[in-house]
Design a protein around this motif. Structure first.
Motif, PDB file in Angstrom:
ATOM      1  N   GLY A 107       0.792  -1.219   0.000  1.00 27.92           N
ATOM      2  CA  GLY A 107       0.000   0.000   0.000  1.00 27.92           C
ATOM      3  C   GLY A 107       0.823   1.267   0.000  1.00 27.92           C
ATOM      4  N   ILE A 108       2.139   1.137  -0.031  1.00 24.86           N
ATOM      5  CA  ILE A 108       3.038   2.288   0.013  1.00 24.86           C
ATOM      6  C   ILE A 108       3.890   2.366  -1.249  1.00 24.86           C
ATOM      7  N   ASN A 109       4.337   1.210  -1.705  1.00 22.49           N
ATOM      8  CA  ASN A 109       5.235   1.130  -2.854  1.00 22.49           C
ATOM      9  C   ASN A 109       4.571   0.413  -4.025  1.00 22.49           C
ATOM     10  N   VAL A 110       5.072   0.699  -5.227  1.00 25.74           N
ATOM     11  CA  VAL A 110       4.750  -0.153  -6.367  1.00 25.74           C
ATOM     12  C   VAL A 110       5.764  -1.287  -6.317  1.00 25.74           C
ATOM     13  N   ASP A 111       5.335  -2.406  -5.766  1.00 25.62           N
ATOM     14  CA  ASP A 111       6.235  -3.534  -5.535  1.00 25.62           C
ATOM     15  C   ASP A 111       5.610  -4.849  -5.984  1.00 25.62           C
ATOM     16  N   GLY A 112       4.514  -4.763  -6.741  1.00 22.68           N
ATOM     17  CA  GLY A 112       3.771  -5.968  -7.065  1.00 22.68           C
ATOM     18  C   GLY A 112       3.894  -6.416  -8.505  1.00 22.68           C
ATOM     19  N   HIS A 113       3.953  -7.741  -8.689  1.00 20.11           N
ATOM     20  CA  HIS A 113       3.827  -8.342 -10.016  1.00 20.11           C
ATOM     21  C   HIS A 113       2.354  -8.282 -10.400  1.00 20.11           C
ATOM     22  N   PHE A 114       2.075  -8.017 -11.664  1.00 19.63           N
ATOM     23  CA  PHE A 114       0.688  -7.851 -12.087  1.00 19.63           C
ATOM     24  C   PHE A 114      -0.175  -9.043 -11.694  1.00 19.63           C
ATOM     25  N   GLY A 115       0.355 -10.247 -11.861  1.00 17.77           N
ATOM     26  CA  GLY A 115      -0.452 -11.438 -11.628  1.00 17.77           C
ATOM     27  C   GLY A 115      -0.554 -11.884 -10.188  1.00 17.77           C
ATOM     28  N   SER A 116       0.191 -11.241  -9.272  1.00 19.54           N
ATOM     29  CA  SER A 116       0.177 -11.728  -7.888  1.00 19.54           C
ATOM     30  C   SER A 116       0.101 -10.630  -6.833  1.00 19.54           C
ATOM     31  N   CYS A 117       0.056  -9.358  -7.229  1.00 16.55           N
ATOM     32  CA  CYS A 117      -0.012  -8.288  -6.230  1.00 16.55           C
ATOM     33  C   CYS A 117      -1.306  -8.407  -5.423  1.00 16.55           C
ATOM     34  N   ILE A 157      -9.224  -2.966 -13.684  1.00 19.60           N
ATOM     35  CA  ILE A 157      -8.665  -1.605 -13.715  1.00 19.60           C
ATOM     36  C   ILE A 157      -8.857  -0.956 -15.087  1.00 19.60           C
ATOM     37  N   GLN A 158      -9.848  -1.412 -15.845  1.00 23.88           N
ATOM     38  CA  GLN A 158      -9.992  -0.927 -17.214  1.00 23.88           C
ATOM     39  C   GLN A 158     -10.433   0.534 -17.301  1.00 23.88           C
ATOM     40  N   ASP A 159     -10.827   1.136 -16.182  1.00 20.24           N
ATOM     41  CA  ASP A 159     -11.151   2.561 -16.192  1.00 20.24           C
ATOM     42  C   ASP A 159      -9.904   3.424 -16.009  1.00 20.24           C
ATOM     43  N   CYS A 160      -8.739   2.788 -15.859  1.00 23.45           N
ATOM     44  CA  CYS A 160      -7.484   3.521 -15.665  1.00 23.45           C
ATOM     45  C   CYS A 160      -6.756   3.684 -16.998  1.00 23.45           C
ATOM     46  N   GLN A 161      -6.006   4.772 -17.113  1.00 23.90           N
ATOM     47  CA  GLN A 161      -5.235   4.999 -18.333  1.00 23.90           C
ATOM     48  C   GLN A 161      -3.799   4.487 -18.222  1.00 23.90           C
ATOM     49  N   VAL A 162      -3.278   4.426 -17.001  1.00 22.89           N
ATOM     50  CA  VAL A 162      -1.889   4.020 -16.791  1.00 22.89           C
ATOM     51  C   VAL A 162      -1.831   3.014 -15.647  1.00 22.89           C
ATOM     52  N   LEU A 163      -0.976   2.005 -15.799  1.00 22.72           N
ATOM     53  CA  LEU A 163      -0.742   1.018 -14.750  1.00 22.72           C
ATOM     54  C   LEU A 163       0.742   0.992 -14.425  1.00 22.72           C
ATOM     55  N   TYR A 164       1.075   1.193 -13.152  1.00 29.22           N
ATOM     56  CA  TYR A 164       2.461   1.090 -12.689  1.00 29.22           C
ATOM     57  C   TYR A 164       2.639  -0.266 -12.009  1.00 29.22           C
ATOM     58  N   ILE A 165       3.662  -1.003 -12.443  1.00 27.58           N
ATOM     59  CA  ILE A 165       3.885  -2.356 -11.948  1.00 27.58           C
ATOM     60  C   ILE A 165       5.378  -2.613 -11.786  1.00 27.58           C
ATOM     61  N   ALA A 166       5.710  -3.558 -10.892  1.00 29.89           N
ATOM     62  CA  ALA A 166       7.105  -3.962 -10.726  1.00 29.89           C
ATOM     63  C   ALA A 166       7.508  -4.935 -11.824  1.00 29.89           C
ATOM     64  N   SER A 167       6.576  -5.783 -12.254  1.00 29.18           N
ATOM     65  CA  SER A 167       6.866  -6.732 -13.328  1.00 29.18           C
ATOM     66  C   SER A 167       5.560  -7.246 -13.921  1.00 29.18           C
ATOM     67  N   VAL A 168       5.650  -7.704 -15.170  1.00 23.27           N
ATOM     68  CA  VAL A 168       4.483  -8.249 -15.860  1.00 23.27           C
ATOM     69  C   VAL A 168       4.973  -9.112 -17.015  1.00 23.27           C
ATOM     70  N   GLY A 169       4.282 -10.212 -17.267  1.00 21.33           N
ATOM     71  CA  GLY A 169       4.635 -11.077 -18.381  1.00 21.33           C
ATOM     72  C   GLY A 169       4.078 -10.547 -19.694  1.00 21.33           C
ATOM     73  N   GLY A 170       4.634 -11.036 -20.795  1.00 23.06           N
ATOM     74  CA  GLY A 170       4.217 -10.573 -22.112  1.00 23.06           C
ATOM     75  C   GLY A 170       2.743 -10.785 -22.414  1.00 23.06           C
ATOM     76  N   PRO A 171       2.203 -12.001 -22.219  1.00 24.75           N
ATOM     77  CA  PRO A 171       0.780 -12.229 -22.503  1.00 24.75           C
ATOM     78  C   PRO A 171      -0.136 -11.344 -21.659  1.00 24.75           C
ATOM     79  N   ALA A 172       0.222 -11.150 -20.391  1.00 26.53           N
ATOM     80  CA  ALA A 172      -0.590 -10.290 -19.526  1.00 26.53           C
ATOM     81  C   ALA A 172      -0.521  -8.845 -19.996  1.00 26.53           C
ATOM     82  N   ALA A 173       0.673  -8.394 -20.399  1.00 27.28           N
ATOM     83  CA  ALA A 173       0.832  -7.022 -20.888  1.00 27.28           C
ATOM     84  C   ALA A 173      -0.037  -6.784 -22.121  1.00 27.28           C
ATOM     85  N   ALA A 174      -0.138  -7.795 -22.982  1.00 30.13           N
ATOM     86  CA  ALA A 174      -0.965  -7.659 -24.185  1.00 30.13           C
ATOM     87  C   ALA A 174      -2.432  -7.455 -23.820  1.00 30.13           C
TER      88      ALA A 174
END
Length: 231
Positions: A107-117, A157-174
């Motif tokens: 809740g303080i840092n962007v420290d999460g992987h997209f698939g597991s945060c 989160i489809q109402d958001c324009q930008v997503l900040y993440i620590a990591s994300v895989g290619g298929p998820a990014a697509a």
């Protein structure tokens, strides 16, 4: 982990904190915490742990762990004590703003992987203001059948324009891009506060065309931004 001894929320944070440490599972961290503050583990006791106490507990179990990693794990453990408060927002309140999602475990840092945060913190950000308007739990509700976990998270989160993440895989990014969300993968852990300050500087200056577009800047002005950016 004895669910009767500690709350479900604290058990979750112990699991997340363990993942932030090398070669550590929840059982190992639990044993160190038990040695450090004794049973039962409570929020009040967790609040009293400092870095030195954590490093020296259980005969220095974590003495050789890098301090930044231990500090981050400790912030995850304590994150429930200082949960950020949501602020009211109505569409149109902040002209020229963008909505961002921050993948976080503490809740303080962007420290999460997209698939597991453990959460997405949703902020509305303009050049001179930022509001936390929502905190979204990406866990799939009990009883709901989902074929694609990453698609479920992206739609959350489809109402958001930008997503900040620590990591994300290619298929998820697509899948994220397909919904019109611009993923920003960070080179390391950064605080949400710092990310917002950086974004506000960009908004107040010469935003790139894609950002100017989501801010509602007219096409002619976006062309002006692009010419300024390229000199």
């Amino acid at each position: 982990m004895n669910s009767q001894a500690i709350s479900r929320e604290l058990a979750l944070r112990i699991g997340l904190a363990a993942r932030a440490l090398p070669d550590t599972d929840a059982k190992r961290l639990l044993s160190v915490l038990t040695d450090c503050i004794g049973l039962p583990l409570t929020e009040q006791k967790i609040a009293g742990i400092d870095l030195n106490a954590l490093k020296s507990a259980k005969a220095g179990e974590f003495a050789d762990v890098d301090e930044p990693l231990l500090t981050h794990a400790l912030s995850i453990l304590k994150s429930g004590l200082n949960a950020p408060e949501r602020q009211a927002y109505t569409d149109g309140d902040m002209p020229g703003s963008v909505r961002i999602a921050c993948a976080s475990n503490d809740g303080i840092n962007v420290d999460g992987h997209f698939g597991s945060c453990s959460q997405f913190l949703i902020y509305q950000v303009s050049a001179d203001e930022a509001r936390l308007i929502d905190i979204r739990n990406p866990d799939i509700p009990d009883g709901l059948e989902v074929d694609d976990k990453n698609a479920f998270r992206a739609e959350l989160i489809q109402d958001c324009q930008v997503l900040y993440i620590a990591s994300v895989g290619g298929p998820a990014a697509a899948k994220i891009v397909k919904l019109g969300i611009h993923p920003m993968k960070l080179p390391g852990i950064e605080t949400i506060a710092d990310i917002i300050k950086q974004l506000q500087t960009v908004i107040a200056g010469t935003p790139p065309p894609w950002l100017a577009k989501v801010m509602g800047v007219e096409a002619s002005d976006r062309f002006h931004f692009e010419r300024e950016a390229t000199g």
